[in-house]
Design an enzyme around this catalytic site. Structure first.
Site, PDB file in Angstrom:
ATOM      1  CG  PHE A  80      -1.897  -0.995   1.212  1.00 32.43           C
ATOM      2  CD1 PHE A  80      -3.133  -1.140   0.337  1.00 32.43           C
ATOM      3  CD2 PHE A  80      -1.176  -2.356   2.839  1.00 32.43           C
ATOM      4  CE1 PHE A  80      -4.276  -1.692   1.137  1.00 32.43           C
ATOM      5  CE2 PHE A  80      -3.229  -2.850   2.160  1.00 32.43           C
ATOM      6  CZ  PHE A  80      -4.072  -3.037   1.596  1.00 32.43           C
ATOM      7  CB  SER A 124      -5.751   3.733  -8.485  1.00 33.29           C
ATOM      8  OG  SER A 124      -6.849   4.915  -8.888  1.00 33.29           O
ATOM      9  CE1 TYR A 149      -2.604   7.887  -5.566  1.00 35.08           C
ATOM     10  CE2 TYR A 149      -4.167   8.749  -7.716  1.00 35.08           C
ATOM     11  CZ  TYR A 149      -3.951   7.458  -6.520  1.00 35.08           C
ATOM     12  OH  TYR A 149      -4.499   6.501  -6.265  1.00 35.08           O
ATOM     13  CE  LYS A 153      -1.375   4.121  -5.886  1.00 32.67           C
ATOM     14  NZ  LYS A 153      -0.692   3.296  -4.911  1.00 32.67           N
TER      15      LYS A 153
HETATM   16  C1  UD1 Z   1      -9.438   9.777  -6.236  1.00 29.53           C
HETATM   17  C2  UD1 Z   1      -8.524  10.006  -7.608  1.00 29.53           C
HETATM   18  C3  UD1 Z   1      -8.388   8.332  -7.468  1.00 29.53           C
HETATM   19  C4  UD1 Z   1      -7.850   7.945  -6.282  1.00 29.53           C
HETATM   20  C5  UD1 Z   1      -9.073   8.356  -5.486  1.00 29.53           C
HETATM   21  C6  UD1 Z   1      -8.397   8.262  -3.609  1.00 29.53           C
HETATM   22  C7  UD1 Z   1      -7.634  11.177  -9.820  1.00 29.53           C
HETATM   23  C8  UD1 Z   1      -8.603  11.234 -11.155  1.00 29.53           C
HETATM   24  N1  UD1 Z   1      -8.938  10.651  -8.652  1.00 29.53           N
HETATM   25  O1  UD1 Z   1     -10.690  10.172  -7.072  1.00 29.53           O
HETATM   26  O2  UD1 Z   1      -6.842   8.214  -8.182  1.00 29.53           O
HETATM   27  O3  UD1 Z   1      -7.690   6.431  -6.143  1.00 29.53           O
HETATM   28  O4  UD1 Z   1      -9.191   9.538  -5.084  1.00 29.53           O
HETATM   29  O5  UD1 Z   1      -8.127   8.703  -3.164  1.00 29.53           O
HETATM   30  O6  UD1 Z   1      -6.630  10.831 -10.299  1.00 29.53           O
HETATM   31  N2  UD1 Z   1     -15.645  16.652  -5.270  1.00 29.53           N
HETATM   32  C9  UD1 Z   1     -16.684  17.180  -5.040  1.00 29.53           C
HETATM   33  N3  UD1 Z   1     -15.949  18.012  -3.738  1.00 29.53           N
HETATM   34  C10 UD1 Z   1     -15.055  17.860  -2.862  1.00 29.53           C
HETATM   35  C11 UD1 Z   1     -14.613  16.022  -3.209  1.00 29.53           C
HETATM   36  C12 UD1 Z   1     -14.766  15.690  -4.245  1.00 29.53           C
HETATM   37  O7  UD1 Z   1     -17.724  17.521  -5.419  1.00 29.53           O
HETATM   38  O8  UD1 Z   1     -14.535  18.157  -1.929  1.00 29.53           O
HETATM   39  C13 UD1 Z   1     -16.364  14.766  -6.261  1.00 29.53           C
HETATM   40  C14 UD1 Z   1     -15.365  14.383  -7.213  1.00 29.53           C
HETATM   41  O9  UD1 Z   1     -15.341  16.099  -8.472  1.00 29.53           O
HETATM   42  C15 UD1 Z   1     -16.113  13.368  -7.999  1.00 29.53           C
HETATM   43  C16 UD1 Z   1     -16.705  12.601  -6.406  1.00 29.53           C
HETATM   44  O10 UD1 Z   1     -16.551  14.107  -5.431  1.00 29.53           O
HETATM   45  O11 UD1 Z   1     -16.840  13.220  -8.523  1.00 29.53           O
HETATM   46  C17 UD1 Z   1     -15.090  12.399  -5.837  1.00 29.53           C
HETATM   47  O12 UD1 Z   1     -13.854  12.578  -5.783  1.00 29.53           O
HETATM   48  P1  UD1 Z   1     -13.202  11.903  -4.901  1.00 29.53           P
HETATM   49  O13 UD1 Z   1     -13.553  11.365  -3.666  1.00 29.53           O
HETATM   50  O14 UD1 Z   1     -12.114  13.193  -4.658  1.00 29.53           O
HETATM   51  O15 UD1 Z   1     -12.561  11.003  -5.481  1.00 29.53           O
HETATM   52  P2  UD1 Z   1     -11.747  10.923  -7.294  1.00 29.53           P
HETATM   53  O16 UD1 Z   1     -11.747  12.530  -7.669  1.00 29.53           O
HETATM   54  O17 UD1 Z   1     -12.740   9.996  -8.033  1.00 29.53           O
END
Ligand code: UD1
Length: 338
Positions: A80, A124, A149, A153
């Protein structure tokens, strides 16, 4: 025989240690505590009533790794350890390539020298880039990552595949995680991000607990049912059990396997807000903001292969994820800090 868990004090690592100990495995954790604390491992041992060995150190430190392999009989490694903040990786890519890539090269080199050739790697869904098909199967081509990042991966997957191809004594299992959230049912261990969270669920729970004022939703004009981003959220305990399933798979000498670990269901950001509110009776104020660079509209998987080949299926639903994330955050408003 023991399992070496690098990064075992972190969010997914600590939950995996619980499942490993519950299944009777001996566990050795190597963690530099750069984004985690030893308290998580104290609690892992309390929860399971079993002990594990903890070594504070870095995967870049060949001497420490050699020492572990000389003193312990390590049969497999669950790897991890790595830096994982998407935004930070854009600002300090060299740190990401050095820690994640060089660190893994040192790790596999030491493993090889000691005849340990079984590795389960934390990959991921980010390796799919903007996925060519939804739901994503493992046959879906890898894509252009949007940040260093993600590239670490993707490159590490390639590196481990090439190593396995060159020497088929290696067993390599690449686990492509979708979006892990939730926490152990006890509320004793959970996600403990440094500073302001980047990911959705820890942001939501910190708004709920009053540490942050308001959730920003990054875009409501995506091509999705409600315009907000859709992801495959998976309970961290289910994800942890995926690693136990992968260890059992290694007993079959599978050589190279790649599995998506997700539920196969897509939830939007607004779905998460609504489910969190309904599960916990707390209102989450939010505002719509601009899209976040690098985000994609929709990402969820077809988890069938992991079911067929490892007998692994996610058990928990979105309600469990929301309740358990909140139990952890509300019982530990400052994470592991006393
Ligand atoms: C991201 C990473 C992924 C990683 C994962 C876990 C990318 C593109 N994405 O995934 O590789 O494995 O985190 O660490 O590399 N959102 C909001 N407001 C916030 C935060 C998030 O609206 O404050 C939305 C985002 O736009 C997205 C969803 O919530 O649509 C999930 O976001 P997030 O939890 O950051 O995960 P990912 O971007 O999918």
């Amino acid at each position: 025989m023991a399992i070496l868990v690098t990064g075992g004090a972190g969010f997914i690592g600590s939950h995996t240690c619980v499942e490993l100990l519950n299944e009777g495995y001996e566990v050795v954790v190597l963690d530099n505590l750069s984004n985690s604390c030893e308290e998580s491992l104290v609690r892992v041992q309390e929860l399971t009533g079993k002990t594990l060995k903890f070594v504070k150190g870095d995967i870049l430190d060949r001497d420490i790794l050699n020492q572990i392999f000389e003193t312990e009989e390590i049969e497999s490694v669950i790897h991890f350890a790595g830096l994982k903040a998407v935004g930070e990786s854009v600002s300090i890519p060299w740190e990401y390539y050095n820690n994640n890539i060089t660190g893994t090269l040192v790790l596999v080199d030491v493993m090889k020298q000691h005849g340990c050739k079984n590795i389960i790697f934390s990959s991921s869904a980010t390796v799919y880039g903007d996925p060519a098909q939804i739901p994503i199967t493992e046959e879906c081509p890898k894509g252009q990552c949007t940040n260093p990042y993600g590239w670490t991966k993707s490159m590490l997957e390639q590196m481990l595949m090439d190593i396995q191809k060159a020497d088929n004594e290696w067993n390599v299992i690449l686990l492509r995680y979708f979006n892990p959230i939730g926490a152990h049912k006890s509320g004793r261990i959970g996600e403990n991000p440094n500073g302001i969270p980047n990911n959705l669920m820890p942001y939501v729970t910190q708004v709920a607990v009053g540490k942050l004022e308001c959730l920003g939703i990054f875009g409501n004009d995506y091509d999705t049912p409600d315009g907000t981003g859709v992801r495959d959220y998976i309970h961290v305990v289910d994800l942890a059990r995926g690693h136990v399933a992968a260890l059992k798979k290694i007993d079959e000498n599978p050589e190279l396997c790649i599995y998506n670990l997700g539920t196969g269901h897509g939830y939007s950001v607004l779905d998460i807000v609504k489910n969190f509110e309904a599960a916990n009776g707390i209102k989450i104020p939010y505002v719509i903001k601009n899209r976040r660079p690098g985000d994609i509209a929709t990402c969820y998987c077809d988890p069938q292969k992991a079911k067929e080949e490892m007998g692994w299926v996610a058990q928990y639903d979105i309600k469990d994820m929301c309740e358990d994330a909140w139990r952890w955050q509300s019982n530990n408003p400052n994470g592991y800090e006393k």
